[in-house]
Design a protein around this motif. Structure first.
Motif, mmCIF file in Angstrom:
data_model
loop_
_atom_site.group_PDB
_atom_site.id
_atom_site.type_symbol
_atom_site.label_atom_id
_atom_site.label_comp_id
_atom_site.label_asym_id
_atom_site.label_seq_id
_atom_site.Cartn_x
_atom_site.Cartn_y
_atom_site.Cartn_z
ATOM 1 N N MET B 17 0.843 -1.202 0.000
ATOM 2 C CA MET B 17 0.000 0.000 0.000
ATOM 3 C C MET B 17 0.878 1.254 0.000
ATOM 4 S SD MET B 17 -3.385 -0.485 0.339
ATOM 5 C CE MET B 17 -4.264 -2.046 0.220
ATOM 6 N N ASN B 20 2.732 1.573 -3.284
ATOM 7 C CA ASN B 20 1.865 2.026 -4.349
ATOM 8 C C ASN B 20 1.561 3.514 -4.226
ATOM 9 O OD1 ASN B 20 1.861 -0.626 -5.031
ATOM 10 N ND2 ASN B 20 -0.174 -1.065 -4.219
ATOM 11 N N LEU B 21 1.337 3.917 -3.006
ATOM 12 C CA LEU B 21 1.020 5.325 -2.786
ATOM 13 C C LEU B 21 2.195 6.197 -3.221
ATOM 14 C CD1 LEU B 21 -0.954 7.373 -1.675
ATOM 15 C CD2 LEU B 21 0.145 7.130 0.549
ATOM 16 N N SER B 26 -0.228 0.827 -8.823
ATOM 17 C CA SER B 26 -0.759 -0.207 -7.938
ATOM 18 C C SER B 26 -0.428 -1.624 -8.382
ATOM 19 C CB SER B 26 -2.272 -0.075 -7.840
ATOM 20 O OG SER B 26 -2.852 -0.324 -9.108
ATOM 21 N N LEU B 28 -2.186 -3.288 -10.100
ATOM 22 C CA LEU B 28 -3.470 -3.963 -9.959
ATOM 23 C C LEU B 28 -4.263 -3.837 -11.259
ATOM 24 C CD1 LEU B 28 -5.398 -3.345 -6.640
ATOM 25 C CD2 LEU B 28 -5.238 -5.431 -7.984
ATOM 26 N N MET B 60 -7.876 -8.219 -9.820
ATOM 27 C CA MET B 60 -8.980 -8.172 -8.882
ATOM 28 C C MET B 60 -10.252 -8.416 -9.664
ATOM 29 S SD MET B 60 -9.205 -5.591 -5.911
ATOM 30 C CE MET B 60 -10.692 -5.233 -5.062
ATOM 31 N N TYR B 74 -18.383 -1.046 -9.739
ATOM 32 C CA TYR B 74 -17.039 -1.612 -9.664
ATOM 33 C C TYR B 74 -16.030 -0.749 -10.409
ATOM 34 C CZ TYR B 74 -18.828 -5.782 -7.483
ATOM 35 O OH TYR B 74 -19.410 -6.665 -6.598
ATOM 36 N N ASN B 76 -15.919 2.407 -10.347
ATOM 37 C CA ASN B 76 -15.459 3.394 -9.368
ATOM 38 C C ASN B 76 -14.607 2.757 -8.281
ATOM 39 O OD1 ASN B 76 -16.461 5.691 -10.538
ATOM 40 N ND2 ASN B 76 -18.470 5.466 -9.591
ATOM 41 N N LYS B 77 -15.006 1.570 -7.879
ATOM 42 C CA LYS B 77 -14.192 0.831 -6.905
ATOM 43 C C LYS B 77 -12.763 0.691 -7.412
ATOM 44 C CE LYS B 77 -15.933 -0.911 -3.036
ATOM 45 N NZ LYS B 77 -16.786 -1.999 -2.617
ATOM 46 N N GLU B 80 -11.005 3.961 -7.224
ATOM 47 C CA GLU B 80 -10.642 4.264 -5.834
ATOM 48 C C GLU B 80 -9.378 3.547 -5.423
ATOM 49 O OE1 GLU B 80 -13.210 3.965 -2.469
ATOM 50 O OE2 GLU B 80 -14.971 4.522 -3.642
ATOM 51 N N ILE B 81 -9.348 2.287 -5.779
ATOM 52 C CA ILE B 81 -8.241 1.454 -5.326
ATOM 53 C C ILE B 81 -7.034 1.636 -6.236
ATOM 54 C CG2 ILE B 81 -8.506 -0.750 -6.538
ATOM 55 C CD1 ILE B 81 -8.651 -2.001 -3.699
ATOM 56 N N GLN B 82 -7.147 2.572 -7.154
ATOM 57 C CA GLN B 82 -6.030 2.967 -7.998
ATOM 58 C C GLN B 82 -5.564 1.871 -8.946
ATOM 59 O OE1 GLN B 82 -6.841 6.045 -6.461
ATOM 60 N NE2 GLN B 82 -4.833 6.499 -7.297
#
Lengths: 300, 300
Positions: B17, B20-21, B26, B28, B60, B74, B76-77, B80-82
DNA sequence: CAAAGCCAGGAAAACGCTTTCCTTGATTTA
DNA sequence: TAAATCAAGGAAAGCGTTTTCCTGGCTTTG
């Protein structure tokens, strides 16, 4: 207050990474599964996703092919990514991983592996289920009963299903014929090959208990090709209750249970665990039942 | 240097985390899929996972049930989770989401929906595939050909398969009989129900082209129950080439293609997109071929 | 009316990493 | 030997949030 409103208007999306870092919480559930190409596991995923969604969690799916090294790999991946908890659907479960899980004490739930001690789990009672299925075959008059069993003894569910089979036979005073117990992979083709081996024995059993429905479907398929009739020549019993079991002809008798329910209770309790609640019991067994259809014949 | 070694020894796991930040990346990949209970999509997932794994990405998975609101949710999810990029397997694709994707300009690849313009995609040529399948039926002497088609016109692949069907018929100078074109869900049961409707027409077609294998299996199943023979009474043609197609009796003739390959090219190109490479072409069509088996009869 | 108590809003620290910048000591060159 | 070059290690800033702390203005109370 005003700043919040401004955020709304510019349809601002918070950075979940930053939030997770600050809160030290990821709202992420790691899910390890051998394979998706398996109806049972599909249902499992559905169950897990459904309740994790409900509680605001995301799930991250990893396909392990049931291999320990992959499980280890993904286990660390999940830790790196700060997953709040892990659901581990693993049959092939060396103590290795277990101790790993224990010492990191990340919330974790085991799925599909019964009689496990250290870590909470949800599963069906494979031994009893297999016992009941084979007992049913015996009640139908069968005494020459073979089994297409899973290959590796490390595969817990496979082993337990064999145990149930053995138990039912011995209890009925029948000695197990080793020629009729064939080790077998998990695909339909594996079932066909295993069935061939059975047919090559001099004395052919009248009924076969299969460790999974896919194997059973393979067996039926092979028998069909060979010109043998199910259930007239050989009776077949499956395990899992996948939807195809009621589609193929003859309709497959099988042990049925709800993988969705397994997934749901696993997720539900994992989330409890994450929240720090103490969960009791630590092991849940999901009910099963026999779905007797056409693939077994009454032997008078 | 020394500090690095110390890290190794204490088997330290970096916090993804935080990384990634800091890196604003990410690793992902968000994957949206209508459902896992579908052999084709299973293969797709395998393909995606395989190459994303190769490049060090995590995936994911989100199950949308093919509903727009879920896709939006999803989407937007994932933002959000980048997530670095998104693979969207969506048949039901309103422009709504498309514009959404375009204006956020997050790397995105569409899967399974052909003839799409704005966003890169990978798919098969549904129209041609269906055209070829139905043309084959015609070549086998059939002229009374029905179709069990997918319900919603918004379902792109379903619509295109119908287009191919219609095209083949008109080209052969056959007019489409509306009574023989039944809208149908995606489950085996849906296939059974749809087949029943066909059987209730006064004039029964000699061949049915089904939009998916599951529907075809349902159709065969229904005909079996009704005492009709496939292919003697009615020929059936499927679409997708799932493994069960070669297991059921009669073995199902079907349009086959590699969903794994679709998944792999989707992931491969998404990652290129993420890296900022320009990808060309922007649309990939994965080959298909006819797998003619036993479920179609030669009509002389 | 003044003192005590509240509340809201802003500032600052923290989360664990990457990245940039700077220092320091080692190595090279004239 | 002194100056210039280089490399490696340490310090500090930044990523976008949450959380804690503090301040100033407001309300309540005697």
């Amino acid at each position: 207050m005003r700043v919040l409103k401004a955020m709304e208007q510019t349809n601002f999306l918070p950075n979940a990474m930053a939030r997770n870092l600050a809160k030290n919480k990821s709202y992420l559930l790691g899910v390890m599964i051998p394979d998706v190409k398996n109806t049972v596991l599909d249902d499992l995923i559905h169950g897990i996703n459904h309740v994790s969604e409900l509680y605001g969690y995301n799930t991250m799916l990893s396909l392990t092919s049931g291999m320990l090294e992959n499980e280890l790999h993904y286990f660390n991946k999940f830790r790196e990514i700060q997953a709040d908890g892990i659901i581990l659907a693993s049959d092939y479960l060396k103590e290795n991983l277990i101790t790993n899980i224990k010492q990191t004490n990340i919330p974790c739930i085991l799925v599909g592996r019964d009689r496990s001690d250290a870590i909470p789990s949800v599963h069906i009672d494979n031994i009893t289920a297999a016992y009941e299925a084979v007992t049913y075959l015996i009640q139908q008059g069968h005494r020459k009963i073979g089994m297409l069993r899973l290959r590796n003894e490390d595969i817990a569910s496979g082993y337990h299903r064999y145990q149930g089979y053995a138990q039912a036979l011995t209890e009925a005073g029948i000695t197990i014929n080793g020629d009729w117990v064939i080790e077998c992979g998990v695909s339909v083709e594996d079932g066909m090959m295993a069935m061939r081996k059975i047919c090559e024995t001099t004395d052919i059993p009248t009924a076969i208990f299969c460790a999974t429905d896919r194997i059973a479907i393979g067996a039926i398929n092979y028998l069909y090709e060979r010109g043998l009739s199910v259930p007239d020549d050989i009776s077949i019993y499956g395990f899992d209750g996948i939807d195809m079991a009621s589609i193929i002809r003859p309709k497959l008798s099988t042990v049925k249970y709800s993988a969705t329910e397994i997934g749901m209770t696993a997720a539900r309790n994992l989330i409890k665990l994450i929240k720090g609640e103490t969960i009791t019991p630590r092991h849940w067994v999901i009910p099963h039942y026999l779905k007797n259809r056409e693939s077994v014949r009454l032997l008078k």
